[in-house]
Design a protein around this motif. Structure first.
Motif, PDB file in Angstrom:
ATOM      1  N   TRP A   1      24.757  18.710  67.095  1.00 45.83           N
ATOM      2  CA  TRP A   1      25.467  19.679  66.254  1.00 45.83           C
ATOM      3  C   TRP A   1      25.647  19.133  64.846  1.00 45.83           C
ATOM      4  N   LEU A   2      25.916  17.830  64.736  1.00 43.43           N
ATOM      5  CA  LEU A   2      26.090  17.224  63.418  1.00 43.43           C
ATOM      6  C   LEU A   2      24.756  17.170  62.672  1.00 43.43           C
ATOM      7  N   ALA A   3      23.679  16.866  63.415  1.00 38.73           N
ATOM      8  CA  ALA A   3      22.349  16.869  62.804  1.00 38.73           C
ATOM      9  C   ALA A   3      22.029  18.249  62.246  1.00 38.73           C
ATOM     10  N   ARG A   4      22.406  19.299  62.971  1.00 32.41           N
ATOM     11  CA  ARG A   4      22.141  20.660  62.491  1.00 32.41           C
ATOM     12  C   ARG A   4      22.952  20.967  61.239  1.00 32.41           C
ATOM     13  N   ARG A   5      24.213  20.501  61.193  1.00 34.86           N
ATOM     14  CA  ARG A   5      25.029  20.754  60.005  1.00 34.86           C
ATOM     15  C   ARG A   5      24.408  20.092  58.778  1.00 34.86           C
TER      16      ARG A   5
ATOM     17  N   THR B   1      15.574   3.065  52.585  1.00 43.83           N
ATOM     18  CA  THR B   1      16.206   1.930  53.264  1.00 43.83           C
ATOM     19  C   THR B   1      15.691   1.860  54.702  1.00 43.83           C
ATOM     20  N   PRO B   2      15.952   0.757  55.413  1.00 44.67           N
ATOM     21  CA  PRO B   2      15.547   0.674  56.824  1.00 44.67           C
ATOM     22  C   PRO B   2      16.372   1.574  57.742  1.00 44.67           C
ATOM     23  N   SER B   3      17.482   2.113  57.253  1.00 43.11           N
ATOM     24  CA  SER B   3      18.373   2.923  58.082  1.00 43.11           C
ATOM     25  C   SER B   3      18.042   4.408  57.929  1.00 43.11           C
ATOM     26  N   ARG B   4      17.635   5.058  59.031  1.00 51.19           N
ATOM     27  CA  ARG B   4      17.322   6.483  58.944  1.00 51.19           C
ATOM     28  C   ARG B   4      18.575   7.292  58.627  1.00 51.19           C
ATOM     29  N   THR B   5      19.733   6.895  59.183  1.00 48.36           N
ATOM     30  CA  THR B   5      20.972   7.621  58.917  1.00 48.36           C
ATOM     31  C   THR B   5      21.351   7.538  57.440  1.00 48.36           C
ATOM     32  N   LEU B   6      21.253   6.338  56.861  1.00 46.59           N
ATOM     33  CA  LEU B   6      21.556   6.194  55.435  1.00 46.59           C
ATOM     34  C   LEU B   6      20.561   6.986  54.597  1.00 46.59           C
TER      35      LEU B   6
ATOM     36  N   GLY C   1      17.242  13.917  63.359  1.00 43.57           N
ATOM     37  CA  GLY C   1      17.961  13.478  64.540  1.00 43.57           C
ATOM     38  C   GLY C   1      18.841  12.272  64.243  1.00 43.57           C
ATOM     39  N   LEU C   2      20.017  12.228  64.865  1.00 43.41           N
ATOM     40  CA  LEU C   2      20.987  11.163  64.626  1.00 43.41           C
ATOM     41  C   LEU C   2      21.173  10.324  65.888  1.00 43.41           C
ATOM     42  N   PRO C   3      21.616   9.077  65.735  1.00 42.78           N
ATOM     43  CA  PRO C   3      21.931   8.275  66.919  1.00 42.78           C
ATOM     44  C   PRO C   3      22.984   8.984  67.779  1.00 42.78           C
ATOM     45  N   GLY C   4      22.829   8.874  69.083  1.00 46.08           N
ATOM     46  CA  GLY C   4      23.782   9.526  69.975  1.00 46.08           C
ATOM     47  C   GLY C   4      23.193  10.650  70.782  1.00 46.08           C
ATOM     48  N   GLY C   5      21.932  11.031  70.477  1.00 48.26           N
ATOM     49  CA  GLY C   5      21.258  12.037  71.278  1.00 48.26           C
ATOM     50  C   GLY C   5      21.978  13.373  71.287  1.00 48.26           C
ATOM     51  N   PRO C   6      22.145  13.980  72.490  1.00 47.55           N
ATOM     52  CA  PRO C   6      22.742  15.319  72.584  1.00 47.55           C
ATOM     53  C   PRO C   6      24.125  15.423  71.959  1.00 47.55           C
ATOM     54  N   ARG C   7      24.886  14.325  71.947  1.00 47.81           N
ATOM     55  CA  ARG C   7      26.256  14.384  71.429  1.00 47.81           C
ATOM     56  C   ARG C   7      26.296  14.643  69.924  1.00 47.81           C
TER      57      ARG C   7
ATOM     58  N   HIS D   1       2.968  21.948  62.116  1.00 47.47           N
ATOM     59  CA  HIS D   1       2.190  21.173  63.093  1.00 47.47           C
ATOM     60  C   HIS D   1       2.563  21.587  64.511  1.00 47.47           C
ATOM     61  N   ASN D   2       3.843  21.896  64.730  1.00 42.18           N
ATOM     62  CA  ASN D   2       4.336  22.379  66.013  1.00 42.18           C
ATOM     63  C   ASN D   2       5.214  23.594  65.754  1.00 42.18           C
ATOM     64  N   VAL D   3       5.003  24.653  66.514  1.00 41.70           N
ATOM     65  CA  VAL D   3       5.837  25.845  66.332  1.00 41.70           C
ATOM     66  C   VAL D   3       7.303  25.497  66.579  1.00 41.70           C
ATOM     67  N   LEU D   4       7.575  24.747  67.661  1.00 34.56           N
ATOM     68  CA  LEU D   4       8.906  24.224  67.944  1.00 34.56           C
ATOM     69  C   LEU D   4       8.778  22.733  68.217  1.00 34.56           C
ATOM     70  N   PRO D   5       9.823  21.943  67.954  1.00 32.87           N
ATOM     71  CA  PRO D   5       9.732  20.499  68.228  1.00 32.87           C
ATOM     72  C   PRO D   5       9.476  20.236  69.718  1.00 32.87           C
ATOM     73  N   HIS D   6       8.670  19.225  70.000  1.00 30.90           N
ATOM     74  CA  HIS D   6       8.418  18.860  71.396  1.00 30.90           C
ATOM     75  C   HIS D   6       9.652  18.223  72.029  1.00 30.90           C
ATOM     76  N   ASP D   7      10.359  17.410  71.269  1.00 29.46           N
ATOM     77  CA  ASP D   7      11.597  16.793  71.741  1.00 29.46           C
ATOM     78  C   ASP D   7      12.755  17.447  70.994  1.00 29.46           C
ATOM     79  N   GLN D   8      13.768  17.888  71.721  1.00 33.55           N
ATOM     80  CA  GLN D   8      14.864  18.637  71.112  1.00 33.55           C
ATOM     81  C   GLN D   8      15.559  17.827  70.026  1.00 33.55           C
ATOM     82  N   VAL D   9      15.805  18.478  68.881  1.00 31.34           N
ATOM     83  CA  VAL D   9      16.456  17.836  67.740  1.00 31.34           C
ATOM     84  C   VAL D   9      17.847  18.410  67.520  1.00 31.34           C
TER      85      VAL D   9
END
Length: 351
Positions: free
Chosen positions: A78-82, A35-40, A69-75, A103-111
């Protein structure tokens, strides 16, 4: 054999690899792409994995984790990790072999709240980790990320039409190409160029999308004479002009595991200017290396290279690109995937 790839990205790497695998009889499907929605798509991922298992199984091939990664950034990290942990658990419960290409040992942008801990969870779950060179495996080992099975399979070069060799004009054009992000050292590059002695014969082009508006504005304010900014995603049709007009490609990365920009530059026969120790697997004869704060000196040296030297470095770049053929990479990847079936490790694997 089926390969279920995650996530689908615009990086040409994926289809260059999977095109070879399809030619070898593999069936490749992308996950989390319905779908077009990454969250869905993320919510549907366990159902897709169950379908993959029920329809005969195969290999789950993970490239990057940014898709979690989920909408909302740092907030919402924790839910993205779960949810990431849920997906890893589902893969394990369904007994689907998981392969991660590092490709990257660690992500360049925090997830996630702790990306290193998330990497440890991933490596524990993986049946196989693919690295593009031994240096990447050593970096994983240094972080305590020791896979049960690993394979070294290089990143291939990119298809590129022939362009004239560098050094055609007296003025040297130095190019930064790729996504413009803080870890790539673009701020430092502009400052180093501005510090060149008066009378130099060089210009600097920075070409690539910049998703950070504040960084883009900062670069515009700092650019000054001799610096050209083209902060957009460049269509593939324009790449021959971008690289063909450059005499050297400058990539002042702070830290990186793999660089498509560097490999694209080599594919176009362009010499590289790189920090010492970054991307050590690239050909020494095609690269000008510098230490620490020596970027301005390296830019001055690159601007002073004569045409014969640039052409020799260009030939070394093209020779390296010719040696990393996608058919060989496809066969090595196919062998590594087949090695996950009963029968043990294949040649070229580290267990």
């Amino acid at each position: 054999m089926r390969v279920f790839a995650l996530p689908r990205d615009g990086n040409p790497y994926q289809e260059l690899l999977y095109g070879e695998l399809r030619g070898l009889g593999f069936e490749v499907r992308y996950l989390a792409d319905r779908t077009p929605s990454r969250t869905l798509n993320l919510l549907l991922l366990p159902t897709e994995l169950l379908y993959a298992r029920l329809s005969g199984g195969g290999v789950v091939h993970l490239h990057w984790v940014f898709g979690f990664g989920l909408p909302g950034g740092p907030r919402t990290r924790w839910l993205a990790r779960r949810w990431y942990d849920v997906v890893l658990a589902v893969i394990g419960l369904l007994r689907l072999p998981l392969v991660w290409t590092a490709h990257n040992v660690l992500p360049h942008d925090q997830v996630f709240p702790d990306d290193l801990a998330a990497r440890r969870a991933l490596v524990r779950r993986c049946a196989l980790v693919i690295a593009h060179d031994e240096a990447a495996l050593r970096r994983l080992d240094g972080l305590g990320l020791v896979p049960a099975r690993a394979a070294v399979i290089p990143h291939g070069s990119y298809p590129a039409p022939a362009v004239p060799p560098p050094g055609a004009t007296r003025e040297r054009t130095l190019l930064f190409f790729g996504r413009v992000a803080p870890y790539k050292g673009v701020r430092e590059l502009v400052a180093a160029f501005r510090a060149l002695p008066a009378g130099h014969r060089a210009r600097l082009r920075i070409v690539g999308s910049c998703p950070d508006p504040a960084l883009a504005e900062e670069l515009r304010a700092a650019a000054g004479a001799g610096v050209e900014l083209d902060l957009r995603r460049v269509p593939e049709a324009e790449l021959p002009e971008v690289f063909g007009s450059a005499d050297a490609v400058v990539l002042p990365f702070r830290e990186i595991t793999t660089s498509g920009s560097a490999l694209l530059a080599l594919s176009y026969g362009r010499p590289l200017v790189l920090p010492r120790g970054v991307l050590p697997g690239l050909p020494a004869a095609a690269a000008l290396r510098y230490d620490g704060a020596g970027l301005t000196r390296a830019l001055a040296e690159a601007a002073a290279l004569d045409r014969d030297v640039l052409e020799a470095m260009s030939r070394a770049a093209l020779d390296h690109a010719a040696r990393t053929s996608w058919p060989a990479i496809g066969e090595a990847t196919a062998s590594a995937f087949h090695g996950l079936l009963p029968g043990g490790a294949t040649d070229g694997e580290r267990t």
